[in-house]
Write an enzyme that holds these catalytic residues in place. Structure first.
Site, PDB file in Angstrom:
ATOM      1  N   TYR A  54      -3.136 -24.735  -3.813  1.00 36.27           N
ATOM      2  CA  TYR A  54      -2.624 -23.753  -4.785  1.00 36.27           C
ATOM      3  C   TYR A  54      -2.260 -24.498  -6.073  1.00 36.27           C
ATOM      4  CZ  TYR A  54       1.547 -25.886  -2.898  1.00 36.27           C
ATOM      5  OH  TYR A  54       2.464 -26.808  -2.480  1.00 36.27           O
ATOM      6  N   ASP A 121       7.990 -32.672  -3.937  1.00 40.48           N
ATOM      7  CA  ASP A 121       7.515 -34.058  -3.822  1.00 40.48           C
ATOM      8  C   ASP A 121       8.560 -35.078  -4.253  1.00 40.48           C
ATOM      9  OD1 ASP A 121       3.956 -33.598  -4.606  1.00 40.48           O
ATOM     10  OD2 ASP A 121       5.223 -32.975  -2.924  1.00 40.48           O
ATOM     11  N   LYS A 193      11.966 -35.803   2.287  1.00 44.95           N
ATOM     12  CA  LYS A 193      10.828 -34.956   2.640  1.00 44.95           C
ATOM     13  C   LYS A 193      10.093 -35.660   3.768  1.00 44.95           C
ATOM     14  CE  LYS A 193       6.830 -32.470   0.777  1.00 44.95           C
ATOM     15  NZ  LYS A 193       6.080 -32.078  -0.456  1.00 44.95           N
ATOM     16  N   GLU A 314      17.264 -60.619   7.585  1.00 44.22           N
ATOM     17  CA  GLU A 314      15.887 -61.141   7.571  1.00 44.22           C
ATOM     18  C   GLU A 314      15.636 -62.127   6.432  1.00 44.22           C
ATOM     19  OE1 GLU A 314      14.618 -59.621  11.039  1.00 44.22           O
ATOM     20  OE2 GLU A 314      13.459 -60.866   9.647  1.00 44.22           O
TER      21      GLU A 314
END
Ligand code: DAS
Length: 357
Positions: A54, A121, A193, A314
């Site tokens: 769309y 997004d 998201k 780390e």
């Protein structure tokens, strides 16, 4: 025949009482401003079954409001079209424009809350940026949708209705910027998201959403612990641009090309989206050390998505003079580092900020 005076007086009385009742009802409703920016919630498709492929950002704010007449029964709503974009294209300038408009509106006693309609997004990024720069305790609710307005069971209208209800609820104040989608309430700092296309895409996987919206009514079950909005040290008033901060993603056999290119392109800060607990691949580490030597601030984050990146875990961050992102995703660590760099280049101070916000 002229209208009898007594009937005329009675009619005027009824109209006056009706007007007074409407005014009283309106006066009771919260004043909510909807700031529209585009996205799927403003999108249109070729048919009612078009849920991918769309066009985003085609429907204006007044049409969004007109499509949900129910919101005028629960709030006095005004709408502004701040810009009209698919949110993958949002810019630093548009973030500053939106945030400044939010602060101007919330400083007005006539505005009780704000809803921002936005593409999904980068919705989590805009929400977190606003969480750090909005200078009000009033509710700010960011909302989008996963189906365009033309689709069967479009989720935009109910998401918009819920967002307006939430923004008009006094109990939503003081909780930082909120994301309201799919009947859920999430805190801006921790939501992400999590699915490319489904309506339940916004999730706060391990730290948890903070509430639900059921039948249009918000219910809260937890609160955020990190500072936000009025309690942050960041001030937009002195900002007309944001420092360039980029993200370098780690994966098997990664080298140093991306890091070197980003530094050469002028990055003032680099977020390394490391594997696991923010691990630094041997072929990337020298480039990050060289970046730090040039004054670039390096933040160790993780591509994993959940958990704490441990300082001196780390990598020897004390010795490398690196910062760790705590639980922030790489994309949100980038936002905090951008704002941190408007205040300081001290890695000690920046590390404090990552443990504060
Ligand atoms: N392109 C997407 C965006 O604008 C559409 C959406 O999901 O809102 O973020």
């Amino acid at each position: 025949m002229l209208f009898p005076r007594s009937a005329h007086a009675a009619l005027c009385g009824v109209l006056f009482l009706f007007a007074a009742a409407v005014q009283a009802q309106t006066a009771k409703l919260p004043n909510v401003t909807i700031l529209a920016t585009g996205g799927t919630i403003a999108g249109t498709g070729a048919s009612s079954t078009t849920t991918v492929g769309y066009t985003a950002a085609t429907v204006g704010v007044q049409s969004l409001i007109a499509a949900v007449p129910e919101i005028t029964k629960v709030a006095n709503v005004t709408g502004e079209q701040v810009f009209q974009i698919a949110s993958e294209n949002i810019s630093d300038a548009q973030w500053l424009q939106l945030a400044n408009r939010v602060n101007v509106l919330l400083a007005q006693s006539s505005v009780d809350g704000i809803v921002i309609t936005h593409g999904t997004d980068t919705l989590e990024e805009t929400a977190y940026f606003l969480n750090l720069v909005v200078k009000s305790k009033k509710p700010v609710v960011v909302v989008g949708s996963m189906r365009p307005s033309t689709a069967l069971s479009a989720d935009g209208p109910i998401n918009l209705y819920n967002a307006v209800r939430l923004a008009g609820t006094p109990e939503a104040a003081g909780r930082g910027v909120l994301v309201a989608m799919n009947d859920q309430i999430h805190a801006a700092r921790d939501v992400t998201k999590a699915n490319t296309t489904t309506a339940d895409t916004f999730r706060t996987t391990e730290l948890g959403m903070i509430g639900y919206i059921q039948g249009g009514k918000p219910f809260f079950y937890r609160d955020v612990t990190r500072k936000h909005t009025v309690d942050t040290e960041f001030d937009l008033a002195k900002l007309d641009a944001l420092p360039q901060v980029d993200v370098a993603y780690a994966y098997a056999n990664v080298g140093d090309v991306a890091v070197n290119a980003l530094v050469a392109a002028g990055a003032k800060g680099l977020v390394h989206a490391g594997v696991g607990n923010g691990s630094l691949p041997a072929k990337t580490k020298p480039a990050l050390v060289a970046a730090r030597a040039k004054g670039v601030i390096v933040v160790r984050a993780s591509r994993v998505g959940q958990g704490i990146v441990a300082r001196n875990g780390e990598a020897n961050d004390d010795q490398l003079d690196f910062v760790v992102a705590d639980t922030l995703s790489p994309q949100k660590a980038r936002i905090l580092l951008m704002l941190a760099l408007t205040k300081t280049t001290s890695t000690k101070e920046i590390q404090r900020m990552f443990y504060t916000y």
